[in-house]
Structures are given as C-alpha cells and as structure tokens.
Motif scaffolding. Structure first.
Motif, short mmCIF file in Angstrom:
data_model
loop_
_atom_site.label_atom_id
_atom_site.label_comp_id
_atom_site.label_asym_id
_atom_site.label_seq_id
_atom_site.Cartn_x
_atom_site.Cartn_y
_atom_site.Cartn_z
N ILE A 95 0.84 -1.20 0.00
CA ILE A 95 0.00 0.00 0.00
C ILE A 95 0.87 1.25 0.00
O ILE A 95 0.62 2.20 -0.74
N PHE A 96 1.92 1.25 0.82
CA PHE A 96 2.85 2.38 0.85
C PHE A 96 3.48 2.61 -0.51
O PHE A 96 3.56 3.75 -0.99
N VAL A 98 2.33 1.72 -3.48
CA VAL A 98 1.32 2.19 -4.44
C VAL A 98 1.04 3.67 -4.22
O VAL A 98 0.95 4.45 -5.18
N GLN A 99 0.91 4.09 -2.97
CA GLN A 99 0.66 5.50 -2.69
C GLN A 99 1.83 6.37 -3.12
O GLN A 99 1.64 7.44 -3.69
N ARG A 100 3.03 5.91 -2.86
CA ARG A 100 4.21 6.67 -3.27
C ARG A 100 4.26 6.79 -4.79
O ARG A 100 4.52 7.87 -5.33
N SER A 101 3.96 5.72 -5.46
CA SER A 101 3.95 5.73 -6.92
C SER A 101 2.87 6.66 -7.46
O SER A 101 3.10 7.40 -8.42
N SER A 102 1.69 6.64 -6.85
CA SER A 102 0.61 7.52 -7.33
C SER A 102 0.95 8.99 -7.08
O SER A 102 0.61 9.85 -7.90
N ARG A 103 1.62 9.30 -5.97
CA ARG A 103 2.04 10.69 -5.73
C ARG A 103 3.05 11.11 -6.79
O ARG A 103 3.01 12.23 -7.29
#
Length: 169
Positions: A95-96, A98-103
């Motif tokens: 999850i971390f 994926v969130q970093r990638s989306s940012r």
C-alpha cells in the motif's frame, strides 16, 4: 535516488517481520487467556478448512470433525498468526509503495499540465501575432489597390530617395 532506498527498506521490513512473527508465535503459546483464544481460533479454522477440503474432494460433509489436540491447535494458531503478521507487513508495504507511486505520477501529471498550459499560451500569442500580420498585410493590399502596386514600391523607394538627396538651398 530515493527509489532504491525505499525498495531496500521495504525488503528489510519484510525480512525483519519474520523473526518478529516467530517471537510472536513463541509468546502467544505462553499466556493462558491468549492461549485459550488462539486454541478456539485454531479449532474453528480446522473445522472450516476440513469442511472445505471435504467439499472439494466430494466427500460427505455431515460427518463429525474431530477437534485438534491442544498442542496442535496452539501450533496451528501461532502459525496462522505468524503468517497473518508477515502478510500484513507485506500488504502495508505494498500500500505504501502504491501511494508513493501515485504521488509521483500526480507530480508528473502536474508538470505535463503546466507544460501544456505554457504551450497553449504560446499558441495564443502566436495567433495574436499572426492576426496582427494579417491586418498589416490587408492594409498593404488596400494601399496597393488604391495607388497601384508600383505606388507601394515607389512609395518606399521615394522615401529613401528623399532622404538621400540634399535639400536645395
């Protein structure tokens, strides 16, 4: 530069979660209330998995399923807890990531949007300049229609000749 360290940190976290899970398993079997709780969980899990296996293999499901003895139940439960812990750590790391990638993608998209806005502004400026040049061309065409094409060229030539010739005294 940051990406390799983040990935390395995630890998270290996953690797470190295994000994933590092992320690959790060890401690889980020692506390009496928690031990009873995990035995109940293990017995339910054993019953559900046995019924599922019997259905999959086409055997009768109405037979009584014998419960595990307490030591096997504790071992099964702590294994389940350990696996759940490792899986949870891996899920959180995922999850971390994926969130970093989306940012990161959002930042890239913002840069692209700004570049597109800059290009649109430049296009508008060029359109305005083109319109100004069209108006000037229309004015020149009007002058040439009124005076003739030679007059437009002679007008320019005449102004340069007048500037070159000395004024009479």
């Amino acid at each position: 530069m940051v990406l390799p360290f983040v990935k390395l940190g995630t890998l270290v976290l996953k690797t470190m979660s295994k000994p933590v899970a092992s320690r959790l398993k060890q401690q889980a079997g020692l506390h009496p209330r928690f031990r009873q709780f995990i035995v109940d969980i293990a017995q339910r899990n054993h019953k559900i998995t046995t019924q599922m296996q019997r259905r999959i293999y086409g055997h009768a499901t109405d037979v009584e399923i014998r419960p595990l003895n307490e030591e096997k139940a504790v071992q099964a439960a702590v294994d389940l807890i350990g696996e759940f812990f490792v899986f949870s750590v891996a899920g959180i790391a995922l999850i971390f990531e994926v969130q970093r990638s989306s940012r990161s993608e959002a930042r890239k998209e913002e840069i692209r949007r700004q570049e597109l806005e800059t290009m649109k502004q430049r296009d508008e400026e060029l359109s305005r300049e083109l319109e100004i040049l069209r108006r000037k061309l229309e004015e020149i065409e009007e002058l040439s229609k009124k005076r003739g094409l030679g007059a437009v060229f002679n007008f320019k030539h005449a102004t340069t000749e007048a500037a070159k010739s000395p004024e009479p005294a």
